[in-house]
Design an enzyme around this catalytic site. Sequence first.
Site, mmCIF file in Angstrom:
data_model
loop_
_atom_site.group_PDB
_atom_site.id
_atom_site.type_symbol
_atom_site.label_atom_id
_atom_site.label_comp_id
_atom_site.label_asym_id
_atom_site.label_seq_id
_atom_site.Cartn_x
_atom_site.Cartn_y
_atom_site.Cartn_z
ATOM 1 N N SER A 82 0.839 -1.195 0.000
ATOM 2 C CA SER A 82 0.000 0.000 0.000
ATOM 3 C C SER A 82 0.874 1.245 0.000
ATOM 4 O O SER A 82 2.030 1.215 0.451
ATOM 5 C CB SER A 82 -0.901 0.011 1.244
ATOM 6 O OG SER A 82 -1.489 1.271 1.455
ATOM 7 N N TYR A 139 -2.206 -1.347 10.340
ATOM 8 C CA TYR A 139 -2.308 -1.659 8.918
ATOM 9 C C TYR A 139 -1.067 -1.168 8.166
ATOM 10 O O TYR A 139 -0.449 -1.915 7.401
ATOM 11 C CB TYR A 139 -3.565 -1.008 8.353
ATOM 12 C CG TYR A 139 -3.711 -1.099 6.849
ATOM 13 C CD1 TYR A 139 -4.248 -2.238 6.257
ATOM 14 C CD2 TYR A 139 -3.344 -0.033 6.023
ATOM 15 C CE1 TYR A 139 -4.397 -2.317 4.873
ATOM 16 C CE2 TYR A 139 -3.487 -0.107 4.649
ATOM 17 C CZ TYR A 139 -4.016 -1.246 4.071
ATOM 18 O OH TYR A 139 -4.161 -1.319 2.712
#
Length: 286
Positions: free
Chosen positions: A178, A191
Amino acid sequence: MPSEKGKAFPAQRQSQPGKETQMAPRPASGEFEYHGSAKLKGKAALITGGDSGIGRAVALAFAREGANVAFAYLEEDQDAKETRDMVEKEGVRCLAFRGDVGREQFCREIVEKTVGAFGRLDLLVNNAAEQHYLESIEEISAEQLERTFRTNIFSYFFMVKAALKHLREGARIINTTSVTAFKGNPKLLDYSSTKGAIVAFTRSLALALGDKGILVNAVAPGPIWTPLIPATFPEEKVEEFGKNVLLKRAGQPVEVAHSYVFLASEGGSYMTGQILHPNGGTIVGA
């Protein structure tokens, strides 16, 4: 179809892990946008988190390129059925596995079932993920921390360990990281940490498997309209989602799927240990 520039999404909220069938508007997974050209004909792929979002778009793109596709999902049965139907419409075989990729035994089972059904495994896409929006690190429980790491990075280890004996020279492992791995996010601490770990895992695994001719790369999407978004963020954040990037809009899953096809096909035959960045214009340093 790309999101309209600057257009807000309707306010909406879902419980984890999020369902594509409940999203408005529905994400563009490639059913009408992606046209294949047999780049992966005869290949066999296994995708985690393949029921919706980026995973669904990759499954459909691989199918349109001629690959048989297996995918794992947690519990979103209707989303999984839709994905399986879409893939099978392309004239290839599709398997859907319901279970928790944070469990090593489940990962071993789905690899063996995939190889048993297709006779081979050429493409492993580690994509399953979860994220939780919290104001402070003090709100992250030990249980949530372990759960996020189990889904987002432990599963990548488990899948590769199970798959490795079946992967031949020329096989591809593609991991989903990401933009948060590179720029961080103060509300997605656990995350973001797992996504940073995936970058290091990808580079290290590429070094470990280079002599075997197995290529390992990753894709680092920016803001993409998937079920994780309404399942993670407050309604007012969903309305503004994606507006803070250079292109002033969120991306659609199909726009990211092209990166996976490139890495899975002959076009990516001279790339390993690399990260692709379909992120709407955020410039990162690596």
